[in-house]
Design a protein around this motif. Structure first.
Motif, PDB file in Angstrom:
ATOM      1  N   THR A   7      13.373-104.682 112.583  1.00 25.66           N
ATOM      2  CA  THR A   7      12.538-105.368 113.572  1.00 25.66           C
ATOM      3  C   THR A   7      11.610-106.334 112.853  1.00 25.66           C
ATOM      4  OG1 THR A   7      10.787-103.727 113.398  1.00 25.66           O
ATOM      5  CG2 THR A   7      12.518-103.320 115.042  1.00 25.66           C
ATOM      6  N   ASP A   8      11.105-107.292 113.606  1.00 28.91           N
ATOM      7  CA  ASP A   8      10.155-108.244 113.023  1.00 28.91           C
ATOM      8  C   ASP A   8       8.967-107.506 112.414  1.00 28.91           C
ATOM      9  OD1 ASP A   8      10.431-111.133 115.265  1.00 28.91           O
ATOM     10  OD2 ASP A   8      11.788-110.206 113.825  1.00 28.91           O
ATOM     11  N   GLU A   9       8.475-106.487 113.152  1.00 28.44           N
ATOM     12  CA  GLU A   9       7.294-105.769 112.665  1.00 28.44           C
ATOM     13  C   GLU A   9       7.567-105.138 111.299  1.00 28.44           C
ATOM     14  OE1 GLU A   9       6.019-102.594 115.201  1.00 28.44           O
ATOM     15  OE2 GLU A   9       4.353-102.103 113.844  1.00 28.44           O
ATOM     16  N   THR A  10       8.739-104.538 111.178  1.00 29.07           N
ATOM     17  CA  THR A  10       9.109-103.922 109.897  1.00 29.07           C
ATOM     18  C   THR A  10       9.143-104.970 108.792  1.00 29.07           C
ATOM     19  OG1 THR A  10      10.482-102.304 111.045  1.00 29.07           O
ATOM     20  CG2 THR A  10      10.873-102.598 108.697  1.00 29.07           C
ATOM     21  N   THR A  11       9.851-106.057 109.057  1.00 26.23           N
ATOM     22  CA  THR A  11      10.007-107.092 108.039  1.00 26.23           C
ATOM     23  C   THR A  11       8.657-107.661 107.610  1.00 26.23           C
ATOM     24  OG1 THR A  11      12.120-107.678 109.039  1.00 26.23           O
ATOM     25  CG2 THR A  11      11.181-109.259 107.484  1.00 26.23           C
ATOM     26  N   LEU A  12       7.807-107.922 108.599  1.00 24.03           N
ATOM     27  CA  LEU A  12       6.529-108.555 108.291  1.00 24.03           C
ATOM     28  C   LEU A  12       5.584-107.609 107.562  1.00 24.03           C
ATOM     29  CD1 LEU A  12       6.063-110.610 111.572  1.00 24.03           C
ATOM     30  CD2 LEU A  12       6.665-111.466 109.301  1.00 24.03           C
ATOM     31  N   ASN A  13       5.833-106.281 107.649  1.00 26.93           N
ATOM     32  CA  ASN A  13       4.949-105.332 106.973  1.00 26.93           C
ATOM     33  C   ASN A  13       5.409-104.950 105.577  1.00 26.93           C
ATOM     34  OD1 ASN A  13       2.797-104.974 108.732  1.00 26.93           O
ATOM     35  ND2 ASN A  13       4.025-103.691 110.087  1.00 26.93           N
TER      36      ASN A  13
ATOM     37  N   GLN B 230       9.094-100.128  97.137  1.00 23.84           N
ATOM     38  CA  GLN B 230       9.651-101.212  96.334  1.00 23.84           C
ATOM     39  C   GLN B 230      11.083-101.528  96.762  1.00 23.84           C
ATOM     40  OE1 GLN B 230       8.839 -98.814  92.880  1.00 23.84           O
ATOM     41  NE2 GLN B 230       7.622-100.433  91.956  1.00 23.84           N
ATOM     42  N   PHE B 231      11.771-100.528  97.285  1.00 20.40           N
ATOM     43  CA  PHE B 231      13.147-100.703  97.767  1.00 20.40           C
ATOM     44  C   PHE B 231      13.243-100.143  99.176  1.00 20.40           C
ATOM     45  CE2 PHE B 231      15.577-102.129  94.096  1.00 20.40           C
ATOM     46  CZ  PHE B 231      14.716-101.852  93.060  1.00 20.40           C
ATOM     47  N   VAL B 232      13.764-100.943 100.090  1.00 21.68           N
ATOM     48  CA  VAL B 232      13.903-100.503 101.476  1.00 21.68           C
ATOM     49  C   VAL B 232      15.318-100.792 101.959  1.00 21.68           C
ATOM     50  CG1 VAL B 232      13.099-100.887 103.850  1.00 21.68           C
ATOM     51  CG2 VAL B 232      11.450-100.852 101.974  1.00 21.68           C
ATOM     52  N   MET B 233      15.883 -99.856 102.693  1.00 21.87           N
ATOM     53  CA  MET B 233      17.271 -99.990 103.144  1.00 21.87           C
ATOM     54  C   MET B 233      17.325 -99.856 104.667  1.00 21.87           C
ATOM     55  SD  MET B 233      20.377 -97.687 101.648  1.00 21.87           S
ATOM     56  CE  MET B 233      20.530 -96.310 102.760  1.00 21.87           C
ATOM     57  N   HIS B 234      18.091-100.735 105.322  1.00 17.73           N
ATOM     58  CA  HIS B 234      18.274-100.645 106.779  1.00 17.73           C
ATOM     59  C   HIS B 234      19.742-100.826 107.113  1.00 17.73           C
ATOM     60  CE1 HIS B 234      14.210-100.495 108.499  1.00 17.73           C
ATOM     61  NE2 HIS B 234      13.830-101.167 107.441  1.00 17.73           N
ATOM     62  N   ASP B 235      20.237-100.020 108.063  1.00 19.07           N
ATOM     63  CA  ASP B 235      21.648-100.168 108.410  1.00 19.07           C
ATOM     64  C   ASP B 235      21.859-101.097 109.598  1.00 19.07           C
ATOM     65  OD1 ASP B 235      22.285 -97.070 110.295  1.00 19.07           O
ATOM     66  OD2 ASP B 235      20.749 -98.619 110.465  1.00 19.07           O
ATOM     67  N   ALA B 236      20.788-101.755 110.026  1.00 22.46           N
ATOM     68  CA  ALA B 236      20.890-102.801 111.042  1.00 22.46           C
ATOM     69  C   ALA B 236      19.734-103.757 110.773  1.00 22.46           C
ATOM     70  CB  ALA B 236      20.760-102.200 112.441  1.00 22.46           C
ATOM     71  N   MET B 237      19.726-104.892 111.419  1.00 29.64           N
ATOM     72  CA  MET B 237      18.638-105.832 111.166  1.00 29.64           C
ATOM     73  C   MET B 237      17.302-105.170 111.490  1.00 29.64           C
ATOM     74  SD  MET B 237      19.738-108.579 109.918  1.00 29.64           S
ATOM     75  CE  MET B 237      21.413-108.732 109.319  1.00 29.64           C
TER      76      MET B 237
ATOM     77  N   ARG C 143      11.882-113.168 108.001  1.00 26.28           N
ATOM     78  CA  ARG C 143      11.912-113.243 106.543  1.00 26.28           C
ATOM     79  C   ARG C 143      11.213-114.521 106.054  1.00 26.28           C
ATOM     80  NH1 ARG C 143      14.768-116.549 103.627  1.00 26.28           N
ATOM     81  NH2 ARG C 143      14.999-116.151 101.395  1.00 26.28           N
ATOM     82  N   SER C 144      11.464-115.611 106.739  1.00 22.68           N
ATOM     83  CA  SER C 144      10.817-116.865 106.351  1.00 22.68           C
ATOM     84  C   SER C 144       9.305-116.752 106.426  1.00 22.68           C
ATOM     85  CB  SER C 144      11.284-118.018 107.238  1.00 22.68           C
ATOM     86  OG  SER C 144      12.625-118.319 106.962  1.00 22.68           O
ATOM     87  N   VAL C 145       8.820-116.066 107.463  1.00 23.76           N
ATOM     88  CA  VAL C 145       7.377-115.878 107.586  1.00 23.76           C
ATOM     89  C   VAL C 145       6.863-115.038 106.417  1.00 23.76           C
ATOM     90  CG1 VAL C 145       5.541-114.893 108.998  1.00 23.76           C
ATOM     91  CG2 VAL C 145       7.415-116.130 110.103  1.00 23.76           C
ATOM     92  N   ALA C 146       7.598-113.971 106.097  1.00 25.18           N
ATOM     93  CA  ALA C 146       7.189-113.103 104.982  1.00 25.18           C
ATOM     94  C   ALA C 146       7.145-113.883 103.672  1.00 25.18           C
ATOM     95  CB  ALA C 146       8.152-111.926 104.869  1.00 25.18           C
ATOM     96  N   ASN C 147       7.962-114.918 103.584  1.00 23.62           N
ATOM     97  CA  ASN C 147       8.046-115.703 102.354  1.00 23.62           C
ATOM     98  C   ASN C 147       7.280-117.017 102.438  1.00 23.62           C
ATOM     99  OD1 ASN C 147       9.678-113.716 101.298  1.00 23.62           O
ATOM    100  ND2 ASN C 147      11.588-114.762 101.826  1.00 23.62           N
TER     101      ASN C 147
END
Lengths: 280, 204, 370
Positions: free
Chosen positions: B92-98, B83-90, B160-164
């Protein structure tokens, strides 16, 4: 050692434990991210009864800290007994200050009115919600209601408004007029008068809606589209007072309520009214 | 341990900054400076919002992840379920999309993502060579709000736009700088490229 | 002080609070001790704990005294207090076969292993109102107390009677029961954290009913199961028990399971005949009821409604009714909220009525003019 020894017996003035506040905060953030969607939350029992503002109170207690200034009104009146009761619960348990002037308050909790003025980008408005479900009049089964909102199928709502207009000549919805928020979810605007509906649209302030009994929180973010459901040839109508004026301040620009004689009118927003009258 | 439990008031102050960030996407809010002085600002949203009834993940920072879990009681799970995810850098696309986007009937299950934000938000004049200006729109966005990003951030925002892309499902983000500035990007915020770099920056 | 369209503000509230408190605490009759409530009104204490979802008899008796005997008001006091308490830990699951029964009957059979234990129940007492004068009743009670002192403690009943094998185990031995036991172990639904809406897991339904208003559940039973309103379910009761259960937690240091307390419960298993068209006519199914304290009518209603809901399988709105309309505070609170000022809405209603009349008279005169 007994179990009771593990509990801190210091008298706490807090009405909600820390976990409850976090849960309410998470639900509130979800509500702001999904405008108009009714977010379920683990509504706790409060010192006020269900139906008496327990949801609004929970939001306020989760949001407010001791640097805030809180305004609480009921029907627009700061001095109504229910507003007084809620306000003293909030200030005594959070340490926040109180004010009757909306522009001085950082948070206004209200039952059935939006203050006539004073709300800006620094304000949070918390509305008490008796029934968060705008479609209950046309559907009782909650599974079907979930589908209707999930699929944005509001056809039965539109139909009932159309039938209303055909039968009565006007749309007879009184307060709590159903509105489409951000083009997606229809919401119950709580029993605020139609007079207040236009001020929800593209507002500078954040509005949070708390339904304690039905355990739902929803939100209208600032600068968001709020459209009352009506038809192209049926303009949305606010309450008409036929040009009546307030017997106390003489103005007609605010929402007026009448005495049973229906010739004496008073501003519902008592603080706004007081500020129109020259100080004596 | 670098982190400590937030007091009731500290949790409230952090929450208010995050709430304002979501209410006014693209506008900079400030996390409490006394807190930012004591611990990494990136950790503050999770420390304030999570507890034994939530799940979280900080895949790039296992030590901080463990500390947060100990302090708040939040359960550590895989990024795609958290439910909460933290990253100290942008990410990857794969991470965001999953990341979890919620469902049509339960959009509130969408992930809250906290990402470290190192790019200055005020556009430089003249614009830096690797920067793009983006226009924001949607609920809470004051007309004319823009965001200046480098290419890594631009790539993240595209993912992010794809995820949304199927509202009301989506992910909600907070971009947090090392000095505690927060920008909120709830799923309702649309981000679009503006005119080519080199034009006069719009007002923020 | 007065309502006066709810003006009067803080002074009115304070005056009302003072009046209520004074009238409650100051009177010519003797002080009502908590022990007296616990001891002499035990069934009310049990009912209030059950509806509050909080086991603490001492607190419940305080609440009953403060609410001046209004059970729903006492439930509100307890639940609001509960909201201020942090959650320390989760208990271990208790096996209900670890219960020690004080009363246990099985209507489905004449004789059962472990015996029918009538116990403390008014079921077969004649309902004659004792109209003895107060002083005489008191004297009689004192005499009884003297007589009781001389009696030697009986030796405790055999283990088979204290923890009898439950009927459905025996029905399973007879291959008479549909087996709906799960092999997985899902987390129980926590209704105090997540609001339940249909379709909900069975644990949500059971915990909602366990905490429901007694009258509401009895009414739901009378309307849906066996009464003038609803359709017949052929239910026979299996176990009807009043028993104590241990409350176990895991020790934070040693990791051992430790019994920290005991609670009393009423537990019922309802055996359903299954006469539906697409049901297994060769076997029975069972519904389960469990609630705090000695409250048999609630547990019986609950067990019947559990199996009825399973058989209904979402065809009607029974599940919604049980999940959402049986909570004491939700229903009573919302009902009584009608006493709050509603003059903004009322004024809006009057305005719409005038608008409709005006529209009709405009249409009429347009018609006349044509």
């Amino acid at each position: 050692m007994a179990l009771s020894d593990l509990i801190d017996h210091r008298e706490s003035t807090e009405l909600l434990d820390e976990f409850a506040k976090r849960e309410i905060r998470r639900a509130t953030l979800a509500a702001v991210a999904i405008p108009g969607y009714q977010v379920p939350f683990g509504s706790r029992e409060m010192p006020v009864a269900r139906g008496w503002g327990s949801g609004g109170l929970q939001i306020t207690l989760a949001v407010v800290h001791d640097d805030d200034t809180v305004k609480v009104i009921d029907q627009g009146d700061d001095d109504g007994v229910n507003a007084v009761n809620l306000r003293r619960l909030v200030t005594s348990s959070t340490g926040a200050d109180e004010s009757s002037i909306a522009s001085e308050a950082t948070l206004t909790q209200s039952r059935h009115r939006i203050p006539e003025d004073g709300l800006d980008e620094t304000s949070i408005l918390v509305l008490q919600v008796p029934v968060p479900e705008p479609l209950r009049g046309v559907e009782r089964d909650m599974r079907e209601l979930a589908r209707m909102h999930g699929e944005a199928d509001y056809s039965r709502m539109w139909l009932s408004l159309y039938e209303d207009k055909v039968r009565n000549g006007v749309i007879t919805q009184t307060t709590g007029y159903p509105c489409l928020v951000n083009g997606r979810y229809v919401v119950a605007t709580t029993p605020i008068p139609r007079w207040d509906i236009p001020r929800l649209h593209d507002a500078p302030f954040l509005t949070l809606f708390g339904a304690g009994r039905e355990k739902r929180i929803y939100a209208i973010p600032p600068y968001t589209m709020v459209e009352p459901l009506t038809f192209e040839d049926v303009p949305f109508e606010v309450e008409n007072s036929d040009g009546a004026c307030c017997a106390l301040c003489g103005k007609s620009e605010s929402f007026l309520v009448s005495l049973p004689n229906s010739t004496t009118w008073l501003c519902s927003d008592t603080d706004w009214c007081a500020r129109q009258r020259p100080a004596t | 341990m670098r982190l400590s439990t937030l007091t009731s008031k500290e949790s409230t102050l952090v929450f208010r900054a995050l709430l304002t960030a979501f209410a006014f996407p693209g506008r900079v809010s400030q996390l409490p400076r006394e807190l930012v002085a004591r611990m990494p600002a990136l950790c503050l949203p999770m420390l304030a919002l999570t507890d034994i009834e939530t799940t979280m993940c900080a895949p790039d920072q296992p030590e901080l992840q463990a500390e947060i879990a100990t302090i708040t009681g939040a359960r550590t799970v895989a990024s795609r379920e958290a439910q909460f995810v933290m990253h100290d850098a942008m990410p990857t696309d794969e991470t965001t999309l999953n990341l979890h986007r919620g469902t049509t009937y339960q959009p509130e299950l969408g992930c809250r993502l906290v990402v470290a934000w190192n790019v200055p938000t005020v556009p430089a004049v003249p614009p830096l060579p690797d920067s793009t200006q983006l226009r924001l729109s949607g609920p809470g966005v004051v007309s004319g709000t823009t965001l200046t990003v480098n290419s890594a951030s631009a790539a993240f925002l595209a993912a992010r736009s794809v995820a949304n892309s199927r509202p009301p499902m989506g992910i909600d983000c907070w971009l947090v700088s090392a000095t505690g500035e927060v920008i909120g990007l709830p799923r309702t915020t649309h981000i679009a490229a503006m005119s080519f770099a080199g034009s006069v920056p719009g007002k923020n | 002080m007065g309502y006066v369209s709810a003006r009067g503000g803080l002074d009115a509230i304070r005056a009302a609070e003072k009046l209520v408190r004074t009238k409650r605490l100051v009177s010519d009759s003797n002080w009502l001790e908590e022990e007296q409530i616990l001891d002499k009104l035990r069934l009310l204490v049990d009912r209030v704990m059950g509806e509050a979802g909080l086991w603490e008899p001492q607190l419940a008796s305080k609440a009953i005294r403060q609410s001046e005997g209004d059970a729903t008001e006492a439930v509100h006091l307890l639940r609001a207090y509960r909201s201020t308490l942090p959650r320390l830990t989760y208990s271990e699951a208790t096996d209900v076969d670890d219960a020690q029964v004080m009363r246990r009957i099985v209507p489905a059979f004449q004789r059962v292993p472990g015996n029918q234990l009538l116990g403390r129940s008014v079921d077969y007492t004649a309902r004659f109102l004792e109209r003895t004068a107060d002083a005489d009743a008191r004297e009689e009670a004192e005499k009884l107390r003297g007589a009781e002192r001389g009696i030697v403690e009986e030796k405790s009943p055999p283990a088979e009677e204290i923890s009898p094998r439950r009927l459905i185990d025996l029905l399973r031995d007879m291959d008479m029961l549909i087996d709906r036991r799960r092999t997985d172990d899902p987390e129980p639904f926590d209704i105090t954290r997540t609001p339940a809406r249909p379709p909900a897991p069975r644990s949500a339904l059971l915990s909602s009913m366990s905490r429901a208003d007694t009258g509401a559940l009895v009414n739901q039973w009378y309307r849906n199961i066996l009464g003038p309103d609803g359709y017949l379910h052929e239910v026979t009761l299996g176990e009807v028990r009043h028993a104590t259960l241990p409350l176990n937690v895991r020790h934070p240091v040693s990791g051992d399971v430790v019994t920290v307390s005991h609670i009393r419960v009423s537990e019922v298993e309802a055996i359903e005949d299954l006469e539906g068209i697409d049901e297994d006519r060769t076997r029975f199914d069972v519904g389960y009821g469990l609630c705090f304290g000695h409250n048999e009518r609630k547990a019986i209603a609950m067990a019947n409604l559990d199996i009825a809901c399973h058989r209904d399988a979402g065809k009607t709105q029974l599940e919604q009714s049980l999940l959402l309309t049986t909570d004491a505070l939700d229903s009573a609170g919302f009902l009584e909220h009608l006493k709050l000022p509603h003059y903004v809405t009322f004024r809006s209603m009057i305005e719409r009525k005038l608008a409709v009349r005006k529209m009709r008279s405009n249409e009429a005169s347009a018609h006349d003019g044509a």
